[in-house]
Design a protein around this motif. Structure first.
Motif, PDB file in Angstrom:
ATOM      1  N   PRO A  40     -11.197 -58.603 -52.275  1.00  0.00           N
ATOM      2  CA  PRO A  40     -10.877 -59.362 -51.061  1.00  0.00           C
ATOM      3  C   PRO A  40     -11.987 -59.350 -50.018  1.00  0.00           C
ATOM      4  N   ILE A  41     -12.749 -58.246 -49.885  1.00  0.00           N
ATOM      5  CA  ILE A  41     -13.852 -58.238 -48.925  1.00  0.00           C
ATOM      6  C   ILE A  41     -14.932 -59.230 -49.355  1.00  0.00           C
ATOM      7  N   THR A  42     -15.278 -59.233 -50.632  1.00  0.00           N
ATOM      8  CA  THR A  42     -16.300 -60.158 -51.129  1.00  0.00           C
ATOM      9  C   THR A  42     -15.859 -61.598 -50.938  1.00  0.00           C
ATOM     10  N   LEU A  43     -14.600 -61.894 -51.249  1.00  0.00           N
ATOM     11  CA  LEU A  43     -14.105 -63.257 -51.070  1.00  0.00           C
ATOM     12  C   LEU A  43     -14.072 -63.641 -49.597  1.00  0.00           C
ATOM     13  N   ASP A  44     -13.619 -62.742 -48.734  1.00  0.00           N
ATOM     14  CA  ASP A  44     -13.575 -63.053 -47.307  1.00  0.00           C
ATOM     15  C   ASP A  44     -14.960 -63.389 -46.764  1.00  0.00           C
ATOM     16  N   HIS A  45     -15.960 -62.578 -47.106  1.00  0.00           N
ATOM     17  CA  HIS A  45     -17.312 -62.850 -46.610  1.00  0.00           C
ATOM     18  C   HIS A  45     -17.848 -64.160 -47.172  1.00  0.00           C
ATOM     19  N   ALA A  46     -17.549 -64.450 -48.425  1.00  0.00           N
ATOM     20  CA  ALA A  46     -18.013 -65.710 -49.014  1.00  0.00           C
ATOM     21  C   ALA A  46     -17.372 -66.911 -48.324  1.00  0.00           C
ATOM     22  N   VAL A  47     -16.082 -66.807 -48.003  1.00  0.00           N
ATOM     23  CA  VAL A  47     -15.400 -67.895 -47.300  1.00  0.00           C
ATOM     24  C   VAL A  47     -16.015 -68.103 -45.923  1.00  0.00           C
ATOM     25  N   ARG A  48     -16.219 -67.007 -45.175  1.00  0.00           N
ATOM     26  CA  ARG A  48     -16.768 -67.121 -43.815  1.00  0.00           C
ATOM     27  C   ARG A  48     -18.216 -67.640 -43.835  1.00  0.00           C
ATOM     28  N   GLU A  49     -18.928 -67.376 -44.921  1.00  0.00           N
ATOM     29  CA  GLU A  49     -20.314 -67.822 -45.033  1.00  0.00           C
ATOM     30  C   GLU A  49     -20.440 -69.219 -45.645  1.00  0.00           C
ATOM     31  N   GLY A  50     -19.303 -69.881 -45.899  1.00  0.00           N
ATOM     32  CA  GLY A  50     -19.322 -71.248 -46.410  1.00  0.00           C
ATOM     33  C   GLY A  50     -19.682 -71.378 -47.876  1.00  0.00           C
ATOM     34  N   ARG A  51     -19.498 -70.315 -48.640  1.00  0.00           N
ATOM     35  CA  ARG A  51     -19.876 -70.333 -50.055  1.00  0.00           C
ATOM     36  C   ARG A  51     -18.719 -70.734 -50.971  1.00  0.00           C
ATOM     37  N   VAL A  52     -17.521 -70.890 -50.408  1.00  0.00           N
ATOM     38  CA  VAL A  52     -16.354 -71.249 -51.218  1.00  0.00           C
ATOM     39  C   VAL A  52     -15.879 -72.632 -50.778  1.00  0.00           C
ATOM     40  N   LYS A  53     -16.071 -73.613 -51.622  1.00  0.00           N
ATOM     41  CA  LYS A  53     -15.709 -74.981 -51.285  1.00  0.00           C
ATOM     42  C   LYS A  53     -14.222 -75.219 -51.524  1.00  0.00           C
ATOM     43  N   ASP A  54     -13.640 -76.092 -50.696  1.00  0.00           N
ATOM     44  CA  ASP A  54     -12.245 -76.465 -50.902  1.00  0.00           C
ATOM     45  C   ASP A  54     -12.079 -77.060 -52.293  1.00  0.00           C
ATOM     46  N   GLY A  55     -11.006 -76.674 -52.953  1.00  0.00           N
ATOM     47  CA  GLY A  55     -10.748 -77.160 -54.300  1.00  0.00           C
ATOM     48  C   GLY A  55     -11.362 -76.309 -55.391  1.00  0.00           C
ATOM     49  N   SER A  56     -12.104 -75.262 -55.041  1.00  0.00           N
ATOM     50  CA  SER A  56     -12.767 -74.425 -56.037  1.00  0.00           C
ATOM     51  C   SER A  56     -11.753 -73.659 -56.878  1.00  0.00           C
ATOM     52  N   LEU A  57     -12.064 -73.540 -58.162  1.00  0.00           N
ATOM     53  CA  LEU A  57     -11.269 -72.702 -59.055  1.00  0.00           C
ATOM     54  C   LEU A  57     -11.872 -71.311 -59.058  1.00  0.00           C
ATOM     55  N   LEU A  58     -11.112 -70.336 -58.552  1.00  0.00           N
ATOM     56  CA  LEU A  58     -11.569 -68.959 -58.428  1.00  0.00           C
ATOM     57  C   LEU A  58     -10.871 -68.084 -59.461  1.00  0.00           C
ATOM     58  N   ILE A  59     -11.630 -67.152 -60.020  1.00  0.00           N
ATOM     59  CA  ILE A  59     -11.034 -66.078 -60.816  1.00  0.00           C
ATOM     60  C   ILE A  59     -11.340 -64.759 -60.116  1.00  0.00           C
ATOM     61  N   LEU A  60     -10.296 -64.014 -59.787  1.00  0.00           N
ATOM     62  CA  LEU A  60     -10.407 -62.698 -59.166  1.00  0.00           C
ATOM     63  C   LEU A  60     -10.095 -61.670 -60.247  1.00  0.00           C
ATOM     64  N   ALA A  61     -10.987 -60.706 -60.475  1.00  0.00           N
ATOM     65  CA  ALA A  61     -10.797 -59.815 -61.612  1.00  0.00           C
ATOM     66  C   ALA A  61     -11.385 -58.444 -61.350  1.00  0.00           C
ATOM     67  N   GLY A  62     -10.900 -57.458 -62.116  1.00  0.00           N
ATOM     68  CA  GLY A  62     -11.446 -56.110 -62.006  1.00  0.00           C
ATOM     69  C   GLY A  62     -10.815 -55.188 -63.025  1.00  0.00           C
ATOM     70  N   PHE A  63     -11.416 -54.000 -63.162  1.00  0.00           N
ATOM     71  CA  PHE A  63     -10.804 -52.951 -63.971  1.00  0.00           C
ATOM     72  C   PHE A  63     -10.788 -51.673 -63.146  1.00  0.00           C
ATOM     73  N   ALA A  64      -9.855 -50.781 -63.484  1.00  0.00           N
ATOM     74  CA  ALA A  64      -9.595 -49.620 -62.638  1.00  0.00           C
ATOM     75  C   ALA A  64      -9.915 -48.321 -63.344  1.00  0.00           C
ATOM     76  N   HIS A  65     -10.443 -47.369 -62.551  1.00  0.00           N
ATOM     77  CA  HIS A  65     -10.634 -45.986 -62.986  1.00  0.00           C
ATOM     78  C   HIS A  65     -11.459 -45.937 -64.262  1.00  0.00           C
ATOM     79  N   ALA A  66     -10.909 -45.352 -65.327  1.00  0.00           N
ATOM     80  CA  ALA A  66     -11.638 -45.269 -66.603  1.00  0.00           C
ATOM     81  C   ALA A  66     -11.201 -46.348 -67.575  1.00  0.00           C
ATOM     82  N   GLY A  67     -10.481 -47.366 -67.058  1.00  0.00           N
ATOM     83  CA  GLY A  67     -10.033 -48.461 -67.901  1.00  0.00           C
ATOM     84  C   GLY A  67      -8.546 -48.484 -68.147  1.00  0.00           C
TER      85      GLY A  67
END
Length: 342
Positions: free
Chosen positions: A297-324
């Motif tokens: 969410p921090i990375t996405l928030d900064h990208a939105v505020r910096e104009g790097r995320v265009k309206d209509g964009s298809l976003l994938i948010l992903a991650g893995f936790a701990h040791a998997g």
């Protein structure tokens, strides 16, 4: 099921940026992890102060978001979900205090301690289920990473190679019943067999509640590092593939990939395995370090505020936790309605 949207985000980074020399000047290169690419230092990170609590951090980000969405929308929030890496309130978590501070009359207060670096996806899934089924109207999701200025600055831990990687920060997100910025799908992977591979370590062998002077940190061995690298390299592409398959999408159709930010090795591997060029994979590692669950969410928030995320964009948010032990991915059509009106 009602359509549920990720409508807005806000973030907070404590203090001034801390450069890598703060750690490197006390490290002597004798550790067996020294020089391992998993612990290569980011340029900067932020550190939470000793007396700044998770609730303090969430309140700062939360007030920014609530001011932005306005009082009418804020009054409708009836779900608060928190994930704090280093909890300070053992028995109740931060959620109830956060709701009280922000004036939210919540029917649901959930402190989701699991999920780790993929916890934002985990919380999206919970909120989507509650709101989509009609059991709630809207939700505030709160991610806190607070181990850098606390655990990693202890004198003995500061000398370890892994201390240089984390940074602290907080993000909150507003999720509601809406078709404006729809969450298209969420997929998760649970691998309980890996849970014991990521633990806190005390060099004198005591339990953390027992008296002693050893300083708590995350224990890594060469074999464990190799296993975590293999799993992380594999699990994020697997989770992304799972959500794309469920929606009939190809990775070539993705506009932006937003992942957790553990180190440069993982970021590069995920780009290669998903055939996504670096321009489409948002990267904040050198700016903020490893933000664990708050990274997405921090990375996405900064990208939105910096104009790097265009309206209509298809976003994938992903991650893995701990040791998997957990991984997940969510697909969002960012501000789809705004794009359709242009």
């Amino acid at each position: 099921m009602r359509t549920v949207s990720l409508l807005d985000l806000a973030s907070y980074l404590p203090g001034e940026p801390v450069d890598a020399d703060y750690f490197l000047e006390v490290q002597d290169g004798t550790s067996h992890q020294w020089g391992h690419p998993m612990f290569k230092a980011p340029r900067h990170r932020h550190h939470v102060s000793r007396d700044e609590t998770p609730a303090d951090m969430i309140e700062k980000a939360g007030r920014t978001l609530l001011d932005r969405i306005g009082p009418d929308e804020a009054r409708g929030i009836d779900v608060v979900i928190t994930n704090v890496l280093l909890p300070e309130v053992f028995f109740s978590g931060a959620g109830a205090e956060v709701a009280h501070r922000l004036g939210i009359k919540a029917d649901w207060v959930i402190d989701a301690h699991n999920g780790g670096c993929a916890s934002f996806v985990h919380m999206l899934r919970i909120a989507r289920a509650l709101i989509g089924s009609g059991q709630a109207r809207s939700a505030l999701l709160c991610n806190v990473q607070n181990c850098a200025g606390t655990i990693m600055t202890q004198p003995d831990v500061r000398r370890l190679p892994e201390s240089v990687v984390p940074g602290d920060g907080c993000a909150v997100a507003y999720v509601a019943a809406s078709d404006e910025s729809p969450i298209l799908g969420v997929e998760t992977l649970n691998n309980g067999q890996y849970t014991a591979d990521c633990t806190l370590t005390l060099d004198d062998g005591r339990k953390y509640w027992e008296p002693g002077t050893s300083q708590v940190h995350t224990g890594f061995t060469p074999g464990r590092i190799a296993d975590i690298l293999e799993r992380g390299n594999r699990l994020v592409p697997e989770a992304v593939g799972k959500v794309c398959d469920s929606l009939g999408l190809k990775t070539s159709e993705l506009d932006l990939l937003i992942t957790n930010q553990p180190n440069r090795v993982f970021l590069k591997q995920w780009q290669e395995r998903l055939s996504i060029d670096a321009e489409r994979h948002l990267d904040t590692f050198d700016r903020f370090g490893n933000l664990f669950g708050a990274a997405v969410p921090i990375t996405l928030d900064h990208a939105v505020r910096e104009g790097r995320v265009k309206d209509g964009s298809l976003l994938i948010l992903a991650g893995f936790a701990h040791a998997g032990d957990f991984a997940g991915a969510a697909a969002v059509r960012w501000r789809a309605k705004a794009a359709s009106l242009n």
